[in-house]
Design a protein around this motif. Structure first.
Motif, PDB file in Angstrom:
ATOM      1  N   TYR A 188       0.888  -1.168   0.000  1.00 52.39           N
ATOM      2  CA  TYR A 188       0.000   0.000   0.000  1.00 52.39           C
ATOM      3  C   TYR A 188       0.920   1.209   0.000  1.00 52.39           C
ATOM      4  O   TYR A 188       1.476   1.542   1.049  1.00 52.39           O
ATOM      5  N   ASN A 211      -1.175  -7.423  15.498  1.00 56.69           N
ATOM      6  CA  ASN A 211      -1.902  -6.400  14.731  1.00 56.69           C
ATOM      7  C   ASN A 211      -1.035  -5.900  13.579  1.00 56.69           C
ATOM      8  O   ASN A 211       0.151  -5.651  13.761  1.00 56.69           O
ATOM      9  N   GLY A 212      -1.656  -5.794  12.418  1.00 54.10           N
ATOM     10  CA  GLY A 212      -0.926  -5.256  11.268  1.00 54.10           C
ATOM     11  C   GLY A 212      -0.016  -6.260  10.590  1.00 54.10           C
ATOM     12  O   GLY A 212       0.754  -5.917   9.697  1.00 54.10           O
ATOM     13  N   ALA A 213      -0.105  -7.537  10.977  1.00 52.05           N
ATOM     14  CA  ALA A 213       0.768  -8.563  10.398  1.00 52.05           C
ATOM     15  C   ALA A 213       0.456  -8.803   8.920  1.00 52.05           C
ATOM     16  O   ALA A 213       1.315  -9.217   8.154  1.00 52.05           O
ATOM     17  N   GLY A 214      -0.797  -8.540   8.542  1.00 59.84           N
ATOM     18  CA  GLY A 214      -1.198  -8.764   7.151  1.00 59.84           C
ATOM     19  C   GLY A 214      -2.232  -9.865   6.995  1.00 59.84           C
ATOM     20  O   GLY A 214      -2.547 -10.273   5.883  1.00 59.84           O
ATOM     21  N   LYS A 215      -2.811 -10.325   8.107  1.00 58.11           N
ATOM     22  CA  LYS A 215      -3.787 -11.413   8.046  1.00 58.11           C
ATOM     23  C   LYS A 215      -5.020 -11.019   7.238  1.00 58.11           C
ATOM     24  O   LYS A 215      -5.424 -11.720   6.318  1.00 58.11           O
ATOM     25  N   SER A 216      -5.600  -9.873   7.585  1.00 60.03           N
ATOM     26  CA  SER A 216      -6.822  -9.460   6.881  1.00 60.03           C
ATOM     27  C   SER A 216      -6.528  -9.137   5.422  1.00 60.03           C
ATOM     28  O   SER A 216      -7.373  -9.375   4.553  1.00 60.03           O
ATOM     29  N   THR A 217      -5.363  -8.590   5.168  1.00 63.73           N
ATOM     30  CA  THR A 217      -4.992  -8.298   3.777  1.00 63.73           C
ATOM     31  C   THR A 217      -4.953  -9.600   2.972  1.00 63.73           C
ATOM     32  O   THR A 217      -5.491  -9.673   1.860  1.00 63.73           O
ATOM     33  N   GLN A 248     -13.697  -9.061   9.210  1.00 68.35           N
ATOM     34  CA  GLN A 248     -13.328  -8.606  10.554  1.00 68.35           C
ATOM     35  C   GLN A 248     -14.235  -7.476  11.021  1.00 68.35           C
ATOM     36  O   GLN A 248     -14.633  -7.422  12.177  1.00 68.35           O
ATOM     37  N   GLU A 251     -11.258 -13.049  12.846  1.00 65.85           N
ATOM     38  CA  GLU A 251     -11.529 -12.630  14.223  1.00 65.85           C
ATOM     39  C   GLU A 251     -13.011 -12.649  14.580  1.00 65.85           C
ATOM     40  O   GLU A 251     -13.585 -11.630  14.956  1.00 65.85           O
ATOM     41  N   HIS A 289      -6.981 -13.451  18.091  1.00 69.55           N
ATOM     42  CA  HIS A 289      -5.935 -13.021  19.005  1.00 69.55           C
ATOM     43  C   HIS A 289      -6.030 -13.769  20.333  1.00 69.55           C
ATOM     44  O   HIS A 289      -5.231 -13.553  21.223  1.00 69.55           O
ATOM     45  N   LYS A 313      -8.933  -2.489  -3.504  1.00 70.13           N
ATOM     46  CA  LYS A 313      -7.778  -1.746  -2.981  1.00 70.13           C
ATOM     47  C   LYS A 313      -6.496  -2.255  -3.633  1.00 70.13           C
ATOM     48  O   LYS A 313      -6.350  -3.407  -3.928  1.00 70.13           O
TER      49      LYS A 313
HETATM   50  N1  LIG Z   1      -6.590  -0.182   2.551  1.00 74.16           N
HETATM   51  C1  LIG Z   1      -5.387  -0.026   3.100  1.00 74.16           C
HETATM   52  N2  LIG Z   1      -4.642   1.044   2.782  1.00 74.16           N
HETATM   53  C2  LIG Z   1      -3.418   1.208   3.311  1.00 74.16           C
HETATM   54  N3  LIG Z   1      -2.849   0.368   4.180  1.00 74.16           N
HETATM   55  C3  LIG Z   1      -3.536  -0.711   4.550  1.00 74.16           C
HETATM   56  C4  LIG Z   1      -4.838  -0.968   4.037  1.00 74.16           C
HETATM   57  N4  LIG Z   1      -5.290  -2.120   4.575  1.00 74.16           N
HETATM   58  C5  LIG Z   1      -4.315  -2.556   5.398  1.00 74.16           C
HETATM   59  N5  LIG Z   1      -3.259  -1.731   5.392  1.00 74.16           N
HETATM   60  C6  LIG Z   1      -2.006  -1.905   6.129  1.00 74.16           C
HETATM   61  O1  LIG Z   1      -1.499  -3.190   5.879  1.00 74.16           O
HETATM   62  C7  LIG Z   1      -0.957  -3.766   7.048  1.00 74.16           C
HETATM   63  C8  LIG Z   1      -1.610  -5.099   7.331  1.00 74.16           C
HETATM   64  O2  LIG Z   1      -2.950  -4.865   7.732  1.00 74.16           O
HETATM   65  P1  LIG Z   1      -3.971  -6.033   8.036  1.00 74.16           P
HETATM   66  O3  LIG Z   1      -5.303  -5.420   8.231  1.00 74.16           O
HETATM   67  O4  LIG Z   1      -3.838  -7.075   6.983  1.00 74.16           O
HETATM   68  O5  LIG Z   1      -3.406  -6.590   9.413  1.00 74.16           O
HETATM   69  P2  LIG Z   1      -3.994  -7.737  10.342  1.00 74.16           P
HETATM   70  O6  LIG Z   1      -2.950  -8.763  10.452  1.00 74.16           O
HETATM   71  O7  LIG Z   1      -5.322  -8.166   9.872  1.00 74.16           O
HETATM   72  O8  LIG Z   1      -4.108  -6.967  11.717  1.00 74.16           O
HETATM   73  P3  LIG Z   1      -5.247  -7.018  12.858  1.00 74.16           P
HETATM   74  O9  LIG Z   1      -4.878  -8.143  13.761  1.00 74.16           O
HETATM   75  O10 LIG Z   1      -5.081  -5.715  13.530  1.00 74.16           O
HETATM   76  O11 LIG Z   1      -6.553  -7.187  12.192  1.00 74.16           O
HETATM   77  C9  LIG Z   1      -1.144  -2.740   8.156  1.00 74.16           C
HETATM   78  O12 LIG Z   1       0.052  -2.039   8.330  1.00 74.16           O
HETATM   79  C10 LIG Z   1      -2.213  -1.821   7.632  1.00 74.16           C
HETATM   80  O13 LIG Z   1      -2.022  -0.512   8.090  1.00 74.16           O
END
Ligand SMILES: Nc1ncnc2c1ncn2[C@@H]1O[C@H](COP(=O)(O)OP(=O)(O)OP(=O)(O)O)[C@@H](O)[C@H]1O
Ligand SMILES: [Mg+2]
Lengths: 310, 255
Positions: free
Chosen positions: A14, A39-45, A84, A160, A192, B255
């Motif tokens: 991103y 948090n922010g590991a990239g799981k949801s991505t 999520q 989650e 978590h 995205k």
């Molecule tokens: N639409 C977006 N635009 C910019 N950055 C993004 C976007 N979506 C996610 N990110 C970034 O990508 C990284 C991974 O986010 P992600 O949501 O995948 O984390 P996660 O592992 O699901 O965390 P959590 O446990 O908090 O849900 C984070 O640094 C987040 O800020």
């Protein structure tokens, strides 16, 4: 065994932030799989990429053998995702929402009995005719779960599902997902609550800062770091001998917790050191490492912010 | 029916339900606005001739008002639906579903077309006691109506995809849709305008929608019907191409 989800070389940035730096792994059919990470590991991505909500910069993903880009229709029919965020459409009632969702997947009236069954199982029958906006957070979460399952997908991803959910509902969700799994559904769970993952998941992947740290069966993961914890409550006024100080990892309810590496620090050695120093012990406890400890070991972070006094 | 067809019909039904559940806002309100315009302007301008033989000013006015409502409501239907779903976050349900760009396009377009058909019919029905209109060229009338409603539905879809909040849609409506529809000869024949404005009108697609629609009723209009139809069709093809390209590439939505 056949593959439910295959992830190969998936990268995502991103802007200047690299959310996923080349992820490769697969999830087998029928597995109960845990996707963990801070948090922010990239799981949801990663989940959004599998679901087709987010475009990957490089790599390929397939669900039950169907490429999520080239064969998106087949791939999406095989997949149910519980997002999520608590999203909902305020225009519709719970039952209408579920029927609409079933329709998107090509399921007509034949899906209606299943919808009613899910409403029953998730304790939503009374709310079936209510507008989505009139539901509590926990109820909305349950509707999201039902929505992901309307088309009876063979692969289900829950991002989650138990965040902000009360104890009873957590138990219901566990039973519900366990039953789905027993019936052959591949379940991917993000959470978590590590005791939840330890309890439910057969295999676990830990993501950290966009990279896969480890992927192993839960017992392997637990056996990975051969250490155990020893809690000592010393008699008032006693001070731990110098030689034992490097092993201290914390203090719990007035007891000192030592981390002992197998082979290197036998328990007997600790007692010898204490006796030699003339220190009296009031109480002793040992604890096997759990997933939380392994997680901290691998990522340097706690899975959840530590609650006070825990 | 194939699963894809069921999926498409479900999305269409959902979009219809969305405006149907608030008919007061989506149909009744524009009808009332139009009737008020008609009463006020017809009264104020009752001594004016319409510039068309045998057509009163009130008769002249009504098709333009109907088309203006079609333009504004077709745009509002698709744009507000998409933006609302984006803001609420529930667009993901649709994005995760096995529906392709053409199904999105068709379902949103048809739902908007159904709404503007209701709006147009209701307007003509409600005003029937005061104004009766001939229908000299029914096919042209239908073609102009469908092309105009569809074009604006598609423009609304584009605006909904591009917009990040309601303000963006409001700005697009206030600075583009409303002025262009007012400056397109709803209240007057463009022949009555000074040369510069007259020429400017001929670059406004809404002018051809209104003029072509009027031709359908009266068999006469400011521009030749072939030209109006060509503008309406061209506008539809162009906006559809842009919109489909956005849907296929996932512009702004992925995205
Ligand atoms: N639409 C977006 N635009 C910019 N950055 C993004 C976007 N979506 C996610 N990110 C970034 O990508 C990284 C991974 O986010 P992600 O949501 O995948 O984390 P996660 O592992 O699901 O965390 P959590 O446990 O908090 O849900 C984070 O640094 C987040 O800020
Ligand atoms: Mg997440």
């Amino acid at each position: 065994m056949q593959t439910a989800i295959a992830i190969a070389g998936v990268r995502k940035t991103y802007g200047r932030l690299t959310a996923l730096r080349g992820i490769d792994f697969s999830i087998r059919q029928g597995e109960f799989f845990g996707l963990l990470g801070p948090n922010g590991a990239g799981k949801s991505t990663l989940i959004s990429i599998i679901a087709g909500l987010t475009r990957m910069d490089a790599g390929q993903v397939s669900v039950m053998g169907y490429d999520t880009v080239l064969q998106f229709r087949q791939a999406r029919r095989q997949l149910g995702v519980v997002p999520q965020e608590l999203v909902f459409d305020p225009f519709f009632t719970v039952r209408d929402m579920l029927r609409i969702q079933a329709g998107y997947y090509g399921c007509g009236r034949e899906a209606w009995p299943w919808i009613d069954e899910m409403l029953e199982r998730l304790d939503l029958s009374e709310k079936a005719g209510s507008s989505m906006r009139a539901l509590s957070g926990g109820m909305k979460r349950r509707v999201l779960i039902a929505q992901a399952l309307v088309h009876r997908p063979p692969v289900v991803i829950l991002d989650e599902p138990t965040a902000g959910v009360d104890v009873e509902l957590r138990r219901t969700l566990w039973e519900f997902t366990t039953e789905l799994h027993r019936q052959g559904t591949t379940v991917v769970l993000t959470t978590h609550y590590l005791e939840e993952a330890q309890e439910l998941c057969e295999r676990i992947a830990i993501l950290d800062k966009g990279a896969l740290q480890v992927i192993e069966t839960t017992p392997q993961l637990l056996a990975r770091h051969p250490f155990r914890f020893l809690r000592l409550k010393l008699a008032d006024g006693s001070v731990l001998p110098e030689s034992l100080r490097p092993m201290v990892v914390g203090e719990v309810n007035g007891a000192i917790e030592l981390k002992l590496e197998s082979g290197k620090h036998p328990i007997a050695g600790v007692f010898v050191a204490l006796r030699d120093a003339g220190i009296a012990i009031e109480d002793v406890q040992t604890r096997e490492p759990d997933l939380e400890d392994i997680f901290v070991e691998l990522t340097g972070e706690h899975a959840r912010p530590q609650e006070a006094g825990a | 029916m194939s699963p894809d067809q069921i999926g498409f019909l479900t999305l269409l039904k959902k979009e219809v339900k969305r405006f149907w559940s608030v008919l007061g806002q989506t149909v009744t309100a524009p009808v009332i606005t139009t009737v008020l315009y008609l009463l006020v302007f017809a009264q104020a301008m009752k001594d004016r001739s319409s510039a068309y033989d045998g057509i009163s000013y009130t008769q002249f006015l009504l098709p333009g008002l109907v088309m203006m409502a079609v333009i504004q409501n077709a745009f509002a239907n698709t744009s507000s639906s998409i933006v609302q779903s984006k803001i609420m976050g529930n667009l993901v349900f649709l994005q995760m579903a096995p529906l392709g760009p053409f199904e999105w396009f068709g379902a949103y377009l048809l739902a908007a077309l159904l709404r503007v058909t209701l709006v147009a019919m209701a307007m003509l029905a409600v005003t029937l006691p005061f104004v009766s209109l001939p229908i000299q060229a029914p096919w042209a009338l239908l073609a102009v109506f469908l092309l105009s409603g569809s074009s604006l539905a598609v423009i609304g879809l584009i605006a909904g995809i591009v917009a990040e909040k309601f303000d963006h849609i409001a700005a697009f409506t206030n600075f583009f849709i409303v002025p262009l529809s007012f400056l397109s000869g709803v209240f007057y024949s463009v022949h009555a305008l000074p040369t510069l404005w007259y020429q400017a009108s001929h670059l406004n697609p809404f002018f051809y929608m209104i003029d072509g629609f009027r031709y359908g009723f009266f068999g006469q209009a400011d521009a030749p019907i072939a030209l109006s139809l060509a503008w309406c069709a061209g506008f539809f093809v162009l906006s559809s191409a842009v919109c489909l390209r956005m849907l296929i590439t996932g512009y702004k939505l992925k995205k």
